[in-house]
Design a protein around this motif. Structure first.
Motif, PDB file in Angstrom:
ATOM      1  N   LEU A  71       1.215   3.226   2.190  1.00 17.05           N
ATOM      2  CA  LEU A  71       1.863   3.394   3.487  1.00 17.05           C
ATOM      3  C   LEU A  71       2.978   2.391   3.720  1.00 17.05           C
ATOM      4  CD1 LEU A  71      -1.160   4.111   5.850  1.00 17.05           C
ATOM      5  CD2 LEU A  71       0.037   5.612   4.276  1.00 17.05           C
ATOM      6  N   PRO A 114      -6.111   7.369   4.776  1.00 25.59           N
ATOM      7  CA  PRO A 114      -5.096   6.963   5.757  1.00 25.59           C
ATOM      8  C   PRO A 114      -4.688   8.085   6.715  1.00 25.59           C
ATOM      9  CG  PRO A 114      -4.519   6.117   3.591  1.00 25.59           C
ATOM     10  CD  PRO A 114      -5.753   6.941   3.410  1.00 25.59           C
ATOM     11  N   TYR A 124      -8.641  -8.518   2.470  1.00 29.63           N
ATOM     12  CA  TYR A 124      -7.345  -7.838   2.454  1.00 29.63           C
ATOM     13  C   TYR A 124      -6.259  -8.561   3.237  1.00 29.63           C
ATOM     14  CZ  TYR A 124     -10.335  -4.051   0.876  1.00 29.63           C
ATOM     15  OH  TYR A 124     -11.251  -3.296   0.194  1.00 29.63           O
ATOM     16  N   ARG A 140      -1.157  -5.890   1.508  1.00 30.71           N
ATOM     17  CA  ARG A 140      -2.479  -6.494   1.596  1.00 30.71           C
ATOM     18  C   ARG A 140      -2.753  -7.360   0.371  1.00 30.71           C
ATOM     19  NH1 ARG A 140      -6.660  -4.218  -2.027  1.00 30.71           N
ATOM     20  NH2 ARG A 140      -6.451  -1.954  -2.210  1.00 30.71           N
ATOM     21  N   ILE A 141      -3.767  -8.191   0.498  1.00 31.46           N
ATOM     22  CA  ILE A 141      -4.159  -9.045  -0.620  1.00 31.46           C
ATOM     23  C   ILE A 141      -4.951  -8.222  -1.632  1.00 31.46           C
ATOM     24  CG2 ILE A 141      -5.549 -11.056  -1.262  1.00 31.46           C
ATOM     25  CD1 ILE A 141      -5.210 -11.985   1.671  1.00 31.46           C
ATOM     26  N   ARG A 189      -7.546  -2.091   4.250  1.00 30.70           N
ATOM     27  CA  ARG A 189      -7.079  -1.928   2.875  1.00 30.70           C
ATOM     28  C   ARG A 189      -5.718  -1.260   2.852  1.00 30.70           C
ATOM     29  NH1 ARG A 189     -11.487   0.528   0.602  1.00 30.70           N
ATOM     30  NH2 ARG A 189     -10.523   2.532   0.953  1.00 30.70           N
ATOM     31  N   ASN A 190      -5.517  -0.331   3.749  1.00 29.94           N
ATOM     32  CA  ASN A 190      -4.241   0.370   3.798  1.00 29.94           C
ATOM     33  C   ASN A 190      -3.249  -0.277   4.767  1.00 29.94           C
ATOM     34  OD1 ASN A 190      -4.679   2.801   2.013  1.00 29.94           O
ATOM     35  ND2 ASN A 190      -6.459   2.955   3.346  1.00 29.94           N
ATOM     36  N   GLY A 191      -3.659  -1.360   5.379  1.00 25.83           N
ATOM     37  CA  GLY A 191      -2.769  -2.064   6.306  1.00 25.83           C
ATOM     38  C   GLY A 191      -2.387  -1.230   7.519  1.00 25.83           C
ATOM     39  N   ILE A 192      -3.254  -0.322   7.936  1.00 27.13           N
ATOM     40  CA  ILE A 192      -2.922   0.583   9.042  1.00 27.13           C
ATOM     41  C   ILE A 192      -2.758  -0.180  10.353  1.00 27.13           C
ATOM     42  CG2 ILE A 192      -3.911   2.406  10.508  1.00 27.13           C
ATOM     43  CD1 ILE A 192      -4.911   3.704   7.919  1.00 27.13           C
ATOM     44  N   SER A 235       2.581  -1.001   3.960  1.00 26.54           N
ATOM     45  CA  SER A 235       2.133  -2.302   4.450  1.00 26.54           C
ATOM     46  C   SER A 235       1.657  -3.130   3.248  1.00 26.54           C
ATOM     47  CB  SER A 235       1.004  -2.105   5.447  1.00 26.54           C
ATOM     48  OG  SER A 235       0.012  -1.300   4.867  1.00 26.54           O
ATOM     49  N   THR A 249       0.838  -1.200   0.000  1.00 26.89           N
ATOM     50  CA  THR A 249       0.000   0.000   0.000  1.00 26.89           C
ATOM     51  C   THR A 249       0.872   1.249   0.000  1.00 26.89           C
ATOM     52  OG1 THR A 249      -0.079   0.233   2.394  1.00 26.89           O
ATOM     53  CG2 THR A 249      -1.707  -1.246   1.400  1.00 26.89           C
TER      54      THR A 249
END
Ligand code: SF4
Lengths: 355, 367
Positions: free
Chosen positions: A337, B222, B358, A341-342, B43-46, A339, A335
């Protein structure tokens, strides 16, 4: 009714009105004179070529080379007219692009029409004319076809099926089963325009900036890719329904490889990003009609990328990720940021969020 | 759309993350109320980027997830009736009832239409004067104004073949219900930006005062979410509890007064069952008596159905922030988006769907 009967040359100049009707009638599909008129005065007028003009039940054509690519697709888009295009050119470009994804040069198309009784002939003419123009742009001839008219309410305005035939003039294997670890994935440009254009028209949504469909033929771009990459081009696919996410997932599953992409490298026009944000849609899943993803071995990727950028259809091409041996059949994305994700395959069409 | 880029800027996001790491000295549990926020976080892996001491739990803010099974069954019954054209947001179509969903009804010949705006129901009712058009009015304070406008417009245009199956829910009562629960673990809330756009943040003042819990109004990008989390952490660490508005570009203290008046004119507050959670007092909206003719339930003689939730689905516990989707034994094996056991796996805002779409490998390997 016109004051005096139109001469044949009048039809050739202006095929409509075909008769006293201004909408499609059941009779236009019944095999009688009305159908003959429709075919001669509209379809033949628009698609005009030797094979078609013979008006046999089949077209006899010669194909240079001996390896063929064949693809068929049906187009049922609603609305049939949308910002930046209509169902007619979609039916040409969609099939041309499918044929081209083997690296073939598309040559011929067939066109089958299922038309709902009462469909305005003026609209049909618009559709057919844009098919003619699109076929010209793509360098293909529409050589045979079929027309059926169904009772009012038994169809939705117009459905078009096209089958395309192309010749493969290169010796390489280009297939979604052919991705190799290390390959780079190249996306030919900005995504999600077609899907958002259709959605905005269908739902009467108004965005700050209009979003136009990207419908366009890709075979020219494909031949540049193959010229530049040769056997290093492992797979090509246009990112239509299901968007780029669906293509990547199909690649990963068919070739039993993992795919990693970078969110920051995926180009999205600001208006499209805004519209998607508003509706809670992910542009990765939204349909395109003029974008492809290529998997190219790492050593040739930069070369192919520059060749793509030199072509009108690929001027915004970017490398978005790579193929890995680990995590077969799974697509992951880093992403913005940082990280991971799928990027899953969607179960069905994405639906805008409620609130 | 410059603002989007700004609120997705990775450098700003990482600066916020650093600051969060600096400020945290002990474990905290923060709940984001809204399913849209849950999805944005995953979705943003926060959640992955936050220090281990900060736990995000997912709240009941998904209208699809909390619509009670009884109402889903009523919707299915109505949509199957030959004289009814059933109008719904698309998200509701895949929500499993006891044995089928609205897509199934549609494929069996039910006239089910997907719309993006409730007002489309007016057009459909006008185009089909010989049919009964029923709109499935679901959602929080964000969609209630449009449902109210639908009723007002129908009155103005004297449309009689239109009614609503109402399942509107309100956020603040759910927040207090969670805080009242003896099992509660929520220490601070991220309030849903969309809801506050309509209702303003003043509606949370009493919760902050009565429960001494920090509430930060946040958006969906985000940077919005991270600055919301940072504000919550700062308050928690310093023992404060106040409302902060991190979504000032959309939200004011008073909110949209016109929309509030619309809601108030058409609806009145009622007790409402939340799927998986149970009855929350004064947490729903129903039509006022003067608009009773627009109520689909009496119009079609739908008596109260009492229906049991599927026993294996723990979505109620998840919606209360007591467990995470990956802690459900069914997650990813018996329950997937293609074979959902609960609405939280179906909805595009459902917490189980977010984990599945996700992060399912991460979550499965953690199990
Ligand atoms: S994973 Fe499935 S069964 Fe478990 S809580 Fe979520 S929806 Fe229910």
């Amino acid at each position: 009714m016109p004051d005096k009967p139109l001469a044949p040359e009048d039809f050739a100049r202006c095929p409509l009105p075909i008769s006293e009707h201004d909408t499609v009638q059941l009779g236009h599909g019944a095999g009688g004179r009305m159908m003959q008129n429709l075919i001669s005065n509209l379809f033949r007028w628009a698609f005009d070529n030797d094979a078609l003009n013979k008006m046999d039940d089949m077209a006899v054509v010669s194909l240079p080379g001996n390896k063929l690519a064949i693809s068929t697709d049906s187009f049922v888009v609603d609305p049939i007219f949308f910002p930046g295009g209509n169902i007619g050119e979609l039916a040409i470009y969609g099939t041309v692009n499918d044929v081209a994804m083997s690296g073939a040069r598309p040559l011929y198309l067939t066109a089958g029409f299922i038309i709902e009784e009462g469909f305005p002939l003026a609209d049909l003419r618009r559709v057919v004319e844009s098919m003619r123009d699109a076929a010209r742009t793509a360098g293909v001839s529409i050589i045979t076809g079929d027309t059926k008219v169904v009772h009012k309410g038994k169809g939705d305005k117009i459905f078009i099926n096209t089958t395309g035939i192309g010749v493969i003039e290169h010796p390489h294997t280009i297939s979604g089963t052919n991705l190799q670890p290390g390959d780079r994935l190249i996306l030919s440009g900005t995504i999600a325009e077609h899907g958002m254009a259709v959605l905005s028209q269908r739902e009467g949504l108004q965005f700050d900036m209009p979003v136009l469909s990207d419908a366009a033929p890709l075979h020219g771009l494909v031949s540049r890719i193959i010229e530049a990459g040769g056997g290093s081009v492992h797979a090509l696919r246009d990112a239509t329904r299901g968007g780029v996410a669906a293509v990547l997932n199909e690649f990963a599953v068919s070739s039993k490889v993992g795919i990693r992409i970078q969110e920051k490298s995926i180009p999205v026009l600001p208006a499209v990003a805004g519209a998607c944000g508003l509706l809670g849609l992910d542009p990765l899943y939204v349909a395109n009609e003029g974008k492809l993803v290529a998997a190219v071995s790492a050593d040739k990727a930069e070369e192919v990328l520059s060749a793509m950028r030199a072509h009108q259809m690929g001027k915004n091409a970017v490398i978005i990720g790579e193929v890995i041996a680990e995590q077969p059949a799974v697509v992951t994305m880093q992403t913005l940021l940082g990280s991971w994700r799928i990027v899953d395959i969607p179960l069905t069409e994405q639906l805008p969020r409620i609130c | 759309m410059k603002y989007l880029e700004e609120y997705r800027n990775p450098e700003i996001a990482h600066r916020l993350l650093d600051e969060i790491r600096d400020k945290v000295t002990r474990p905290w549990v923060i709940m984001e109320i809204c399913g849209g926020q849950t999805h944005a976080i995953l979705r943003n892996g926060i959640d992955e980027l936050l220090p281990d001491t900060v736990t995000l739990v997912h709240g009941p803010g998904c209208p699809v997830c909390v619509t009670p099974l009884e109402l889903i069954e009523k919707a299915l019954t109505l949509a199957s009736r030959p004289e009814v054209t059933f109008v719904s947001f698309g998200d509701m179509l895949r929500v499993p009832g006891v044995s089928r969903d609205l897509f199934k009804v549609k494929s069996e010949g039910g006239d089910v239409r997907i719309v993006y705006s409730p007002l489309d129901a007016i057009r459909i009712a006008k185009e089909n004067p010989d049919r009964q058009v029923v709109f499935f009015a679901v959602g929080f304070e964000t969609t209630a104004p449009n449902s109210a406008m639908l009723v007002a417009q129908a009155v103005r245009e004297e449309i009689t073949n239109l009614s609503l199956l109402v399942s509107h829910v309100l956020v603040p009562p759910a927040m207090t219900a969670l805080l009242d629960s003896p099992q509660n673990r929520v220490q601070a809330y991220l309030a849903a930006g969309h809801v506050c756009t309509v209702m303003g943040w003043q509606q949370y003042e009493s919760i902050v005062r009565d429960y001494h819990v920090p509430i930060v109004v946040t958006g969906f990008e985000p940077v919005d979410l991270l600055s919301g989390i940072l504000s919550a952490i700062k308050q928690l660490e310093s023992g404060q509890a106040k409302i902060e508005n991190q979504y000032a570009r959309m939200v004011t203290r008073e909110g949209n007064l016109y929309a509030q008046r619309q809601i108030d004119d058409v609806f009145q507050i009622c007790d409402r069952t939340w799927r998986g959670i149970g009855v929350i007092p004064r947490s729903g909206l129903k039509l006022r008596d003067k608009y009773a003719t627009f109520d689909a339930e009496p119009r079609f003689g739908l008596t109260d159905l009492v229906i049991a939730e599927p026993a294996d689905c723990i979505s109620g516990i998840i919606l209360q922030g007591l467990k995470k989707p990956n802690e459900c034994p069914q997650f990813g094996n018996r329950c997937t988006p293609a074979t959902p056991l609960g609405a939280t796996m179906v909805s595009s805002e459902g917490a189980c769907a977010a984990y599945y779409n996700y992060q399912r490998f991460r979550n499965l390997s953690e199990k």
